[in-house]
Each structure stands twice: as structure tokens, then as C-alpha cells.
Design a protein around this motif. Structure first.
Motif, PDB file in Angstrom:
ATOM      1  N   PHE A  64       0.833  -1.207   0.000  1.00 47.05           N
ATOM      2  CA  PHE A  64       0.000   0.000   0.000  1.00 47.05           C
ATOM      3  C   PHE A  64       0.868   1.258   0.000  1.00 47.05           C
ATOM      4  N   CYS A  65       1.995   1.218   0.700  1.00 45.40           N
ATOM      5  CA  CYS A  65       2.900   2.371   0.697  1.00 45.40           C
ATOM      6  C   CYS A  65       3.524   2.580  -0.680  1.00 45.40           C
ATOM      7  N   LEU A  66       3.814   1.492  -1.384  1.00 47.35           N
ATOM      8  CA  LEU A  66       4.270   1.610  -2.772  1.00 47.35           C
ATOM      9  C   LEU A  66       3.229   2.364  -3.595  1.00 47.35           C
ATOM     10  N   GLY A  67       1.953   1.991  -3.431  1.00 51.00           N
ATOM     11  CA  GLY A  67       0.893   2.708  -4.133  1.00 51.00           C
ATOM     12  C   GLY A  67       0.875   4.178  -3.764  1.00 51.00           C
ATOM     13  N   GLY A  68       1.054   4.471  -2.476  1.00 54.12           N
ATOM     14  CA  GLY A  68       1.105   5.861  -2.042  1.00 54.12           C
ATOM     15  C   GLY A  68       2.254   6.623  -2.674  1.00 54.12           C
ATOM     16  N   ASP A  69       3.403   5.973  -2.792  1.00 51.74           N
ATOM     17  CA  ASP A  69       4.563   6.616  -3.420  1.00 51.74           C
ATOM     18  C   ASP A  69       4.281   6.973  -4.874  1.00 51.74           C
ATOM     19  N   VAL A  70       3.645   6.064  -5.588  1.00 50.48           N
ATOM     20  CA  VAL A  70       3.327   6.318  -6.995  1.00 50.48           C
ATOM     21  C   VAL A  70       2.336   7.473  -7.112  1.00 50.48           C
ATOM     22  N   PHE A  71       1.297   7.472  -6.286  1.00 50.46           N
ATOM     23  CA  PHE A  71       0.313   8.555  -6.332  1.00 50.46           C
ATOM     24  C   PHE A  71       0.951   9.909  -6.044  1.00 50.46           C
ATOM     25  N   LEU A  72       1.813   9.962  -5.023  1.00 45.97           N
ATOM     26  CA  LEU A  72       2.425  11.243  -4.655  1.00 45.97           C
ATOM     27  C   LEU A  72       3.421  11.727  -5.702  1.00 45.97           C
ATOM     28  N   ALA A  73       3.936  10.815  -6.505  1.00 46.16           N
ATOM     29  CA  ALA A  73       4.883  11.214  -7.548  1.00 46.16           C
ATOM     30  C   ALA A  73       4.178  11.817  -8.754  1.00 46.16           C
ATOM     31  N   LEU A  74       2.850  11.647  -8.831  1.00 41.09           N
ATOM     32  CA  LEU A  74       2.086  12.201  -9.947  1.00 41.09           C
ATOM     33  C   LEU A  74       1.691  13.648  -9.640  1.00 41.09           C
ATOM     34  N   PRO A  75       1.624  14.512 -10.643  1.00 39.85           N
ATOM     35  CA  PRO A  75       1.463  15.941 -10.389  1.00 39.85           C
ATOM     36  C   PRO A  75       0.045  16.400 -10.051  1.00 39.85           C
ATOM     37  N   GLN A  76      -0.998  15.636 -10.407  1.00 37.29           N
ATOM     38  CA  GLN A  76      -2.364  16.094 -10.180  1.00 37.29           C
ATOM     39  C   GLN A  76      -2.674  16.233  -8.692  1.00 37.29           C
ATOM     40  N   ASP A  77      -3.442  17.277  -8.324  1.00 34.57           N
ATOM     41  CA  ASP A  77      -3.757  17.534  -6.921  1.00 34.57           C
ATOM     42  C   ASP A  77      -4.512  16.374  -6.271  1.00 34.57           C
ATOM     43  N   MET A  79      -4.207  13.345  -6.748  1.00 38.97           N
ATOM     44  CA  MET A  79      -3.322  12.217  -6.473  1.00 38.97           C
ATOM     45  C   MET A  79      -2.806  12.267  -5.040  1.00 38.97           C
ATOM     46  N   PHE A  80      -2.717  13.479  -4.467  1.00 35.24           N
ATOM     47  CA  PHE A  80      -2.271  13.595  -3.079  1.00 35.24           C
ATOM     48  C   PHE A  80      -3.258  12.904  -2.148  1.00 35.24           C
ATOM     49  N   LEU A  81      -4.556  13.084  -2.404  1.00 31.29           N
ATOM     50  CA  LEU A  81      -5.571  12.432  -1.579  1.00 31.29           C
ATOM     51  C   LEU A  81      -5.506  10.915  -1.743  1.00 31.29           C
ATOM     52  N   PHE A  82      -5.336  10.440  -2.986  1.00 29.72           N
ATOM     53  CA  PHE A  82      -5.211   8.998  -3.214  1.00 29.72           C
ATOM     54  C   PHE A  82      -3.994   8.437  -2.480  1.00 29.72           C
ATOM     55  N   GLY A  83      -2.897   9.191  -2.536  1.00 32.19           N
ATOM     56  CA  GLY A  83      -1.688   8.764  -1.839  1.00 32.19           C
ATOM     57  C   GLY A  83      -1.895   8.716  -0.335  1.00 32.19           C
ATOM     58  N   LEU A  84      -2.611   9.715   0.187  1.00 37.08           N
ATOM     59  CA  LEU A  84      -2.897   9.761   1.617  1.00 37.08           C
ATOM     60  C   LEU A  84      -3.693   8.532   2.056  1.00 37.08           C
ATOM     61  N   VAL A  85      -4.704   8.180   1.281  1.00 36.51           N
ATOM     62  CA  VAL A  85      -5.536   7.013   1.600  1.00 36.51           C
ATOM     63  C   VAL A  85      -4.711   5.724   1.529  1.00 36.51           C
ATOM     64  N   LEU A 180       6.217  14.648   8.327  1.00 36.96           N
ATOM     65  CA  LEU A 180       6.182  16.069   8.684  1.00 36.96           C
ATOM     66  C   LEU A 180       6.684  16.924   7.531  1.00 36.96           C
ATOM     67  N   PHE A 181       7.682  16.421   6.826  1.00 38.48           N
ATOM     68  CA  PHE A 181       8.219  17.177   5.690  1.00 38.48           C
ATOM     69  C   PHE A 181       7.293  17.090   4.476  1.00 38.48           C
ATOM     70  N   VAL A 182       6.589  15.961   4.330  1.00 37.30           N
ATOM     71  CA  VAL A 182       5.574  15.868   3.280  1.00 37.30           C
ATOM     72  C   VAL A 182       4.476  16.893   3.550  1.00 37.30           C
ATOM     73  N   ALA A 183       4.033  16.981   4.816  1.00 38.39           N
ATOM     74  CA  ALA A 183       2.987  17.924   5.182  1.00 38.39           C
ATOM     75  C   ALA A 183       3.455  19.367   4.988  1.00 38.39           C
ATOM     76  N   ARG A 184       4.681  19.650   5.376  1.00 35.95           N
ATOM     77  CA  ARG A 184       5.204  21.003   5.197  1.00 35.95           C
ATOM     78  C   ARG A 184       5.251  21.371   3.720  1.00 35.95           C
ATOM     79  N   ASP A 185       5.667  20.410   2.890  1.00 33.99           N
ATOM     80  CA  ASP A 185       5.769  20.668   1.458  1.00 33.99           C
ATOM     81  C   ASP A 185       4.393  20.879   0.838  1.00 33.99           C
ATOM     82  N   ARG A 186       3.410  20.125   1.305  1.00 34.59           N
ATOM     83  CA  ARG A 186       2.066  20.191   0.711  1.00 34.59           C
ATOM     84  C   ARG A 186       1.257  21.367   1.225  1.00 34.59           C
ATOM     85  N   PHE A 187       1.384  21.693   2.514  1.00 29.52           N
ATOM     86  CA  PHE A 187       0.467  22.659   3.107  1.00 29.52           C
ATOM     87  C   PHE A 187       1.100  23.987   3.513  1.00 29.52           C
TER      88      PHE A 187
END
Length: 217
Positions: A64-77, A79-85, A180-187
């Protein structure tokens, strides 16, 4: 010998990923990140499995974390939610496997108090910037906090091998800190320094958890 080769290859791929991140090279970043994340799944697969249930639960979490990594690597907004889930589901599996091998004890309650305090401060830091992501982020913070509490419980369970306990705890904390760094980068502020610090911590955490498969017994 195989584990040493895995570590060397992971280091090379991580350097390449950071290079592509620095230069904003999407075509290089996506395949490199995917291969690097597949490597931590391979790492778990090639370890011995003294506790099969722990292995299978952790392996599913890594997938599941692999899936999250792929989603977060995609540029669409979105995809961040999909990665989070996807990461949320991965953490839930980590929680189950940690509490499967370790008994709830005073370590659990101490870790719970510290975890609630730290994550409360994290939420206070992020809350003004979350907007429509408020509920998903709250859910994520809760689950990842319970995941670290589970890892702390594993660390305190002396019936388990010490090396395995240590890998689980350091891996879980590294994962938490990287987020924490993912959150800082995103928000808050998107900049390369977030990935420069966060990505090594994230992959260190995942590989430590993958190696723990052969040592938690």
C-alpha cells in the motif's frame, strides 16, 4: 551479502531520486521512485519469516505504501488524496502487525500519552492550512500516531529479539518524521529541502521495517 547489495542499490536509487526531485524531472522521478519502493517490498520477501503473520501483514502494508509513493509522484492535486488514503491503509496494517507480535503494556500507555501530545502539536501547526483536507489529515495523523505507539510497544516487549524491536521502532519514527516534511511541502511551503530531508528518512524507515521481518521473533 544480499542485504548489503540491497542497501547499496537503495542508496544509489535514492541519490538518483533526489537528483530528479531537485531538477523537477518528472520522467526520471516516477520510475526511479517506483523501483526504489519496489525494492523495499523485495527486501521483505527475501528475509526469513520467523513470524509468518507479521510478515504477511507488513508486506501488505509495504505494498500500500508503494501505491502511495506512486500517487504522490504524480502531479495532479487529487493524487495527493489517493496517496494519503493508500498510506493510511498501509499504516493500519502496520498497526495490526505490531500489536499482533507485542503485548499491550505500560509502554503502550506511556507511548500513547507522548504520541498524543506530539501529534496534537503537529495538528495545531497544520490546522490553519488544511482547508478541505482537514478530515483526511486528521484521520491520517490518528492512524500514524497509533502506528508509532504500536512500534513503541514492540520496543518494550522483551520477549522479542532486541534487534528486531529496535528496527521496528526506529523505522516507524523515521516514517513519522518524514511525513512532517511531506505535510510542510504540501500545506506550508513547497521546496526541495523538504524532500532532501524527508525522502531519506522515509526510505530509511521503510527499509528498516522490511528488514525487521527476519529479526522480529
Amino acid at each position: 551479502m544480499l542485504n548489503i547489495l540491497i542497501i547499496v542499490l537503495a542508496g544509489i536509487l535514492l541519490i538518483g531520486l533526489l537528483y530528479f526531485e531537485k531538477n523537477g524531472n518528472q520522467k526520471g522521478k516516477l520510475p526511479t521512485k517506483t523501483i526504489l519502493s519496489c525494492l523495499f517490498i523485495f527486501t521483505a520477501l527475501v528475509q526469513t519469516h520467523p513470524i509468518p503473520v507479521y510478515f504477511y501483514l507488513l508486506l501488505l502494508g509495504l505494498i500500500f505504501c508503494l501505491g502511495g509513493d506512486v500517487f504522490l509522484a504524480l502531479p495532479q492535486d487529487r493524487m495527493f488524496l489517493f496517496g494519503l488514503v493508500s498510506f493510511l491503509l498501509g499504516h493500519m496494517l502496520y498497526v495490526v502487525c505490531f500489536f499482533y507480535v507485542a503485548d499491550v503494556s505500560q509502554w503502550t500507555w506511556i507511548g500513547g500519552l507522548v504520541g498524543l501530545l506530539v501529534s496534537g502539536l503537529v495538528f495545531w501547526w497544520l490546522q490553519p492550512h488544511l482547508g478541505s483536507m482537514l478530515i483526511p489529515v486528521i484521520a491520517y495523523i490518528v492512524v500514524i500516531t497509533v502506528m508509532v505507539i504500536g512500534a513503541w510497544t514492540v520496543l518494550g516487549d522483551t520477549k522479542l529479539n532486541y534487534a528486531g524491536r529496535l528496527l521496528v521502532f526506529i523505522g516507524a519514527v523515521s516514517f513519522y518524521l518524514s511525513d512532517l516534511f511531506v505535510a510542510r511541502d504540501r500545506f506550508l511551503k513547497s521546496e526541495f529541502s523538504n524532500r532532501l530531508i524527508g525522502l531519506p528518512m522515509y526510505y530509511c524507515g521503510q527499509f528498516l521495517l522490511a528488514f525487521s521481518v527476519g529479526l522480529v521473533n
